[in-house]
Design a protein around this motif. Structure first.
Motif, PDB file in Angstrom:
ATOM      1  N   ILE A 291      11.844  69.181  89.038  1.00  0.00           N
ATOM      2  CA  ILE A 291      11.985  70.620  88.779  1.00  0.00           C
ATOM      3  C   ILE A 291      11.029  71.044  87.672  1.00  0.00           C
ATOM      4  CG2 ILE A 291      13.606  72.455  88.160  1.00  0.00           C
ATOM      5  CD1 ILE A 291      15.848  70.657  89.290  1.00  0.00           C
ATOM      6  N   SER A 292      10.806  70.157  86.704  1.00  0.00           N
ATOM      7  CA  SER A 292       9.812  70.462  85.667  1.00  0.00           C
ATOM      8  C   SER A 292       8.437  70.656  86.282  1.00  0.00           C
ATOM      9  CB  SER A 292       9.763  69.341  84.626  1.00  0.00           C
ATOM     10  OG  SER A 292      10.970  69.278  83.884  1.00  0.00           O
ATOM     11  N   GLY A 293       8.099  69.837  87.283  1.00  0.00           N
ATOM     12  CA  GLY A 293       6.822  69.994  87.952  1.00  0.00           C
ATOM     13  C   GLY A 293       6.690  71.353  88.608  1.00  0.00           C
ATOM     14  N   MET A 294       7.754  71.796  89.283  1.00  0.00           N
ATOM     15  CA  MET A 294       7.728  73.132  89.884  1.00  0.00           C
ATOM     16  C   MET A 294       7.582  74.211  88.817  1.00  0.00           C
ATOM     17  SD  MET A 294      10.500  73.224  92.981  1.00  0.00           S
ATOM     18  CE  MET A 294      10.168  74.981  93.170  1.00  0.00           C
ATOM     19  N   CYS A 295       8.363  74.089  87.748  1.00  0.00           N
ATOM     20  CA  CYS A 295       8.303  75.088  86.672  1.00  0.00           C
ATOM     21  C   CYS A 295       6.912  75.112  86.033  1.00  0.00           C
ATOM     22  CB  CYS A 295       9.370  74.794  85.621  1.00  0.00           C
ATOM     23  SG  CYS A 295      11.074  75.041  86.186  1.00  0.00           S
ATOM     24  N   LYS A 296       6.341  73.935  85.797  1.00  0.00           N
ATOM     25  CA  LYS A 296       5.010  73.849  85.196  1.00  0.00           C
ATOM     26  C   LYS A 296       3.975  74.542  86.087  1.00  0.00           C
ATOM     27  CE  LYS A 296       1.637  70.441  83.501  1.00  0.00           C
ATOM     28  NZ  LYS A 296       1.593  70.907  82.091  1.00  0.00           N
ATOM     29  N   ALA A 297       4.079  74.290  87.402  1.00  0.00           N
ATOM     30  CA  ALA A 297       3.129  74.898  88.332  1.00  0.00           C
ATOM     31  C   ALA A 297       3.283  76.418  88.366  1.00  0.00           C
ATOM     32  CB  ALA A 297       3.328  74.308  89.726  1.00  0.00           C
ATOM     33  N   LEU A 298       4.506  76.899  88.328  1.00  0.00           N
ATOM     34  CA  LEU A 298       4.747  78.343  88.351  1.00  0.00           C
ATOM     35  C   LEU A 298       4.225  79.004  87.076  1.00  0.00           C
ATOM     36  CD1 LEU A 298       8.325  78.255  89.864  1.00  0.00           C
ATOM     37  CD2 LEU A 298       6.341  79.361  90.921  1.00  0.00           C
ATOM     38  N   ALA A 332       6.572  76.724  76.782  1.00  0.00           N
ATOM     39  CA  ALA A 332       5.738  75.840  75.973  1.00  0.00           C
ATOM     40  C   ALA A 332       6.038  74.374  76.274  1.00  0.00           C
ATOM     41  CB  ALA A 332       5.949  76.148  74.489  1.00  0.00           C
ATOM     42  N   ALA A 333       7.331  74.065  76.450  1.00  0.00           N
ATOM     43  CA  ALA A 333       7.709  72.684  76.756  1.00  0.00           C
ATOM     44  C   ALA A 333       7.174  72.255  78.113  1.00  0.00           C
ATOM     45  CB  ALA A 333       9.231  72.545  76.720  1.00  0.00           C
ATOM     46  N   MET A 334       7.210  73.144  79.091  1.00  0.00           N
ATOM     47  CA  MET A 334       6.688  72.803  80.418  1.00  0.00           C
ATOM     48  C   MET A 334       5.168  72.636  80.383  1.00  0.00           C
ATOM     49  SD  MET A 334       9.316  72.463  82.416  1.00  0.00           S
ATOM     50  CE  MET A 334      10.048  71.705  80.946  1.00  0.00           C
ATOM     51  N   SER A 388      18.942  76.291  86.928  1.00  0.00           N
ATOM     52  CA  SER A 388      19.123  77.638  86.391  1.00  0.00           C
ATOM     53  C   SER A 388      17.824  78.162  85.788  1.00  0.00           C
ATOM     54  CB  SER A 388      20.237  77.626  85.340  1.00  0.00           C
ATOM     55  OG  SER A 388      20.453  78.911  84.805  1.00  0.00           O
ATOM     56  N   ASN A 389      17.122  77.328  85.018  1.00  0.00           N
ATOM     57  CA  ASN A 389      15.823  77.730  84.451  1.00  0.00           C
ATOM     58  C   ASN A 389      14.860  78.186  85.552  1.00  0.00           C
ATOM     59  OD1 ASN A 389      16.588  77.024  81.820  1.00  0.00           O
ATOM     60  ND2 ASN A 389      15.754  74.955  81.987  1.00  0.00           N
ATOM     61  N   LEU A 390      14.801  77.401  86.618  1.00  0.00           N
ATOM     62  CA  LEU A 390      13.898  77.710  87.723  1.00  0.00           C
ATOM     63  C   LEU A 390      14.212  79.092  88.314  1.00  0.00           C
ATOM     64  CD1 LEU A 390      11.710  76.762  89.784  1.00  0.00           C
ATOM     65  CD2 LEU A 390      13.578  75.700  91.084  1.00  0.00           C
ATOM     66  N   VAL A 633      15.718  74.100  77.134  1.00  0.00           N
ATOM     67  CA  VAL A 633      14.671  73.078  77.214  1.00  0.00           C
ATOM     68  C   VAL A 633      15.325  71.706  77.371  1.00  0.00           C
ATOM     69  CG1 VAL A 633      12.724  72.009  76.036  1.00  0.00           C
ATOM     70  CG2 VAL A 633      13.149  74.475  75.776  1.00  0.00           C
ATOM     71  N   PRO A 634      14.946  70.929  78.386  1.00  0.00           N
ATOM     72  CA  PRO A 634      15.523  69.594  78.542  1.00  0.00           C
ATOM     73  C   PRO A 634      15.050  68.655  77.434  1.00  0.00           C
ATOM     74  CG  PRO A 634      13.714  69.880  80.076  1.00  0.00           C
ATOM     75  CD  PRO A 634      13.931  71.219  79.412  1.00  0.00           C
ATOM     76  N   ASP A 635      15.834  67.633  77.179  1.00  0.00           N
ATOM     77  CA  ASP A 635      15.481  66.663  76.140  1.00  0.00           C
ATOM     78  C   ASP A 635      14.279  65.812  76.533  1.00  0.00           C
ATOM     79  OD1 ASP A 635      17.581  67.554  74.585  1.00  0.00           O
ATOM     80  OD2 ASP A 635      18.987  66.061  75.361  1.00  0.00           O
ATOM     81  N   GLY A 636      14.033  65.704  77.815  1.00  0.00           N
ATOM     82  CA  GLY A 636      12.919  64.892  78.314  1.00  0.00           C
ATOM     83  C   GLY A 636      13.042  64.767  79.811  1.00  0.00           C
TER      84      GLY A 636
END
Length: 774
Positions: A291-298, A332-334, A388-390, A633-636
């Motif tokens: 999901i981080s990958g999707m968020c980063k791409a968006l 920023a985290a993404m 939820s973030n997404l 923001v996720p912990d990692g």
């Protein structure tokens, strides 16, 4: 395991003739072809009963056959003509029955009379209801005098709203909030995560939203086995051209293709509907990374749009500015999260995640569906928050056709929580209960499932009341729990059928048989109707349609009232007897306790489709401390950061259900969708891992837990079976693999057992001969 298990690759879609054949087979096997068919035509209808298995939504305008294969199996299983009367237990000691399989125990049929365990003979002996209640009441009073917190009141998830309300009141009048339930084992991660992000503990999606969505994303949920009726709106969506993107370690038939058993065209031709337009086999515990990958791409695409004159934004900037907090920190985290780490942890290619992100970006209304594949991890809460973030990035909460959709398992597990089954005093209306019933409710936090297990192990739990379920079999740390369970002073199990939790018992043990939901429940005021809540927050009426299995059975409500009256001092404000005589009076009490949720309860709950509880987030009202929805923001990227599992021989094990199973109920030893017949003692493995570890197909192995805590946990006799699963991952059946799960291996903050990512090592038991190979 059967004498000759077989393994045949499944090439058929979900549904179709396979489902029709399975339904007919089970009705015949349980001896109810006519009664079962009559009941099925009333299943999930406004003038009938709510399915006793899954909690998927019930439409206002149902299909003629508004049931699925698994729902039909559950109905046949409950309506079976097979019986386990007192004479059965005269022939079998409990020690002998402990050697029976889960399937064999329940396949024996319905329990018919109340029984108490007799230590001298190691058998259950029939007792009268009055004697059972009197003795249970005496035991509970004695335990209460020592410590009211030493007794646990567990609820399985299928009891009605009326029974659940009475049960939570019994516990609090007794003096504690020890009300664990099956939510603690599955969706407690949702109940913890969503209030922090969108201000409600439940999903925001209704059935109508599926008709308006233009993209649907699945994360760790398998509708083909867990909620097959969901396949109908998914099929309709695909026929409208709606893309469906799936993230799941296994390629599940229900998310690949579906042949509608109610469509003559699809039954008489090779026609079927492809469900997923993109299927991403994420590595076990790789969900945050994916999901981080999707968020980063968006975010990258939105950054590029802002840098290009006249380009439309990719994210819903107006929604984010007006309705949310924390986006800048999250973005920023993404941006700072590297693609190399995302690909490594998710097991997915950047290009595939970017393709999924493009599908998301092009959609006006997105639904994200998820299940226990997200919640049952150490970082299960953050998994849910990433979904939820997404959605928040695109403004997909509080918009028609969009939202977050956790799919609950058991038929009323969400409803139980709504009417007070919770160990958390802050979630129960204690002041209202105090005013209504003239007592001081306990304010100390009660025990959840993991804490109950800890209490059993350390001796602080002395009594256990089980309102349905199979607690001992469902929880982690099986061997240690079973040994400690026998030291309890009192165990009382309310059930329709025999299971292993009834055989592993305390010093004083009762087995109390109850009516099933499908059966006609006649009380002083006549035939009764109960209420349940589905996964989408709608309250429905449910009325039994079949004759009871035995005249000696009592309703769950009557059993709760009987124990309460035998245990507690009289309270004129608590009309146990009147409530049992007329469940409408219980609904009046529920309405008085939660007037905002249950306004005009008795008048509204019978309407077709039920009525929905208020869900403020659907109206973009955020019941959070800030009054806004929150990005978190996720912990990692690591979903199991504090579970050391080093070495190339360590694999990630996820537990799973078969298509012939509901929770711990095993209908047969077959799993048609995965091509496994006659056994559940298998491990599904990637062929590259098999070669790397020197394991041939059919090899028998022992799995041990790869956690260095000084405890040895093992499950032997597992057959290695090649399967399409990501490298480094294995899958085995629940509850057979539960002994491998440490009690401490649970989700942070929610304490849901992390059954979807258990570090294991495999040790060769034997090499298959040619005759043993399929």
């Amino acid at each position: 395991m059967s004498d000759s298990p077989s393994f045949e690759p499944n090439t058929h879609p979900a549904g179709g003739w396979g489902s029709i054949k399975a339904v007919g087979t089970y009705l015949l096997r349980e001896g109810v072809p006519l009664a079962g068919t009559h009941a099925l035509l009333k299943q999930n209808k406004s003038d009938g009963f709510a399915c006793v298995s899954c909690a998927w939504a019930k439409p206002a305008q149902p299909h003629t056959a508004e049931f699925c294969e698994n729902g039909a199996k559950a109905t046949a299983w409950e309506l079976t003509r097979k019986r386990m009367p007192a004479a059965f237990f005269a022939e079998h000691t409990l020690t002998e029955l402990e050697g029976w399989s889960d399937h064999a125990l329940e396949a024996g049929g319905r329990l018919t009379v109340p029984m108490r365990w007799d230590a001298a003979t190691d058998r259950y002996l029939e007792v009268s209801w009055d004697d059972a209640f009197a003795d249970i009441g005496a035991e509970l009073r004695a335990l209460r005098a020592q410590d009211p917190a030493s007794v646990v009141f567990y609820a399985s998830g299928r009891a009605s709203l009326e029974t659940s309300y009475m049960y939570q009141l019994l516990a609090r009048l007794y003096g504690n909030n020890n009300l664990p339930d099956s939510s603690n084992m599955c969706h407690e991660s949702t109940s913890v995560a969503l209030p922090q992000t969108i201000g409600v503990p439940v999903g925001t999606v209704t059935l109508d939203d599926f008709e308006q969505a233009d993209a649907i994303f699945f994360f760790g949920q398998n509708p083909g086995v867990n909620s097959p009726r969901m396949l109908h709106p998914l099929q309709n969506a695909r026929k409208r051209g709606v893309p469906i993107v799936t993230f799941n370690p296994l390629r599940e038939p229900g998310l690949v293709s579906f042949a509608n058993p109610q469509s003559p065209v699809e039954m008489l031709t090779p026609a079927e509907t492809a469900i997923s337009t993109q299927y991403l086999q994420v590595k076990i515990a790789g969900d945050i990374a994916a999901i981080s990958g999707m968020c980063k791409a968006l975010i990258a695409a939105d950054d590029a749009a802002q840098a290009t004159a006249g380009a439309a934004r990719v994210l819903d900037a107006a929604f984010i500015a007006e309705h949310t907090r924390g986006f800048d920190e999250f973005a920023a985290a993404m941006r700072a999260t590297g693609w190399e780490a995302i690909e490594r942890e998710s097991g997915l290619a950047r290009s595939d995640l970017e393709a999924a992100a493009r599908t998301f970006a092009q959609a006006r209304a997105v639904i994200c569906v998820y299940g226990m594949g997200l919640t049952q991890h150490r970082q299960g809460v953050q998994n849910v928050q990433m979904v939820s973030n997404l959605l928040l990035m695109g403004g997909h909460i509080g918009r028609p056709g969009a939202g977050i959709c956790p799919v609950r398992g058991h038929s009323n597990v969400q409803g139980q929580r709504t009417v007070g089954i919770t160990e958390k005093p802050e979630l129960a209306p204690l002041d209202q209960l105090a005013a209504l019933y003239d007592f001081e409710p306990p304010r100390k936090k009660g025990m959840n499932t993991v804490e109950t297990c800890t209490g059993v192990l350390d001796g602080s739990v002395r009594g256990f009341i089980g309102l349905g379920g199979n607690f001992v079999r469902a929880v982690p740390e099986t061997e240690a729990i079973e040994a400690a369970w026998r030291k309890l002073r009192l165990t009382v199990q309310i059930a329709t059928k025999l299971n292993r939790s009834h055989l592993i018992h305390g010093e004083v043990a009762y087995l109390l048989p109850c009516l099933g939901r499908i059966e006609i429940d006649t009380q002083a005021s006549g035939e009764q109707t109960v209420a349940v809540e589905d996964s989408t927050g709608f309250m429905h009426a449910s009325k039994g349609v079949a004759d009871p299995a035995a005249a000696t059975l009592r309703s769950e409500a009557a059993i709760i009232a009987g124990m309460a009256q035998a245990t507690l001092p009289p309270n004129p404000k608590v009309p146990w007897h009147a409530w049992v005589g007329d469940y409408a009076k219980v609904r009046d009490a529920i309405e008085a306790t939660w007037p905002e949720i249950f306004r005009d309860f008795n008048a509204r709950f019978r309407q077709p489709g039920g009525f929905q509880r208020p869900i403020p987030a659907r109206e973009r009202v955020w019941k959070t401390p800030s009054g806004k929805a929150h990005f978190i923001v996720p912990d990692g990227l690591d979903e199991n950061p504090d579970t050391p599992a080093h070495g190339s021989d360590v694999l990630r094990l996820m537990t799973m259900r078969s298509d012939d199973q509901f929770n711990t109920t095993i209908y047969s030893l077959d799993d048609r969708f995965r091509g496994i017949y006659g056994t559940r003692q298998v491990l599904l493995m990637n062929t590259a891992d098999m070669a790397r570890l020197g394991l041939a197909e059919g090899a028998m192995v022992t799995a041990t837990t790869a956690v260095d805590d000084g405890q040895h946990r093992a499950v032997a006799g597992l057959r290695v079976t090649p399967y399409d699963i990501p490298p480094g991952c294995v899958a085995g059946y629940y509850p057979e693999c539960n002994p491998l799960m440490p009690l401490a291996h649970h989700a942070l903050h929610s304490q849901v057992p992390a059954a979807k990512s258990i570090p294991v090592r495999l040790h060769l038991d034997s090499i298959p001969t040619e005759a043993q190979r399929p």
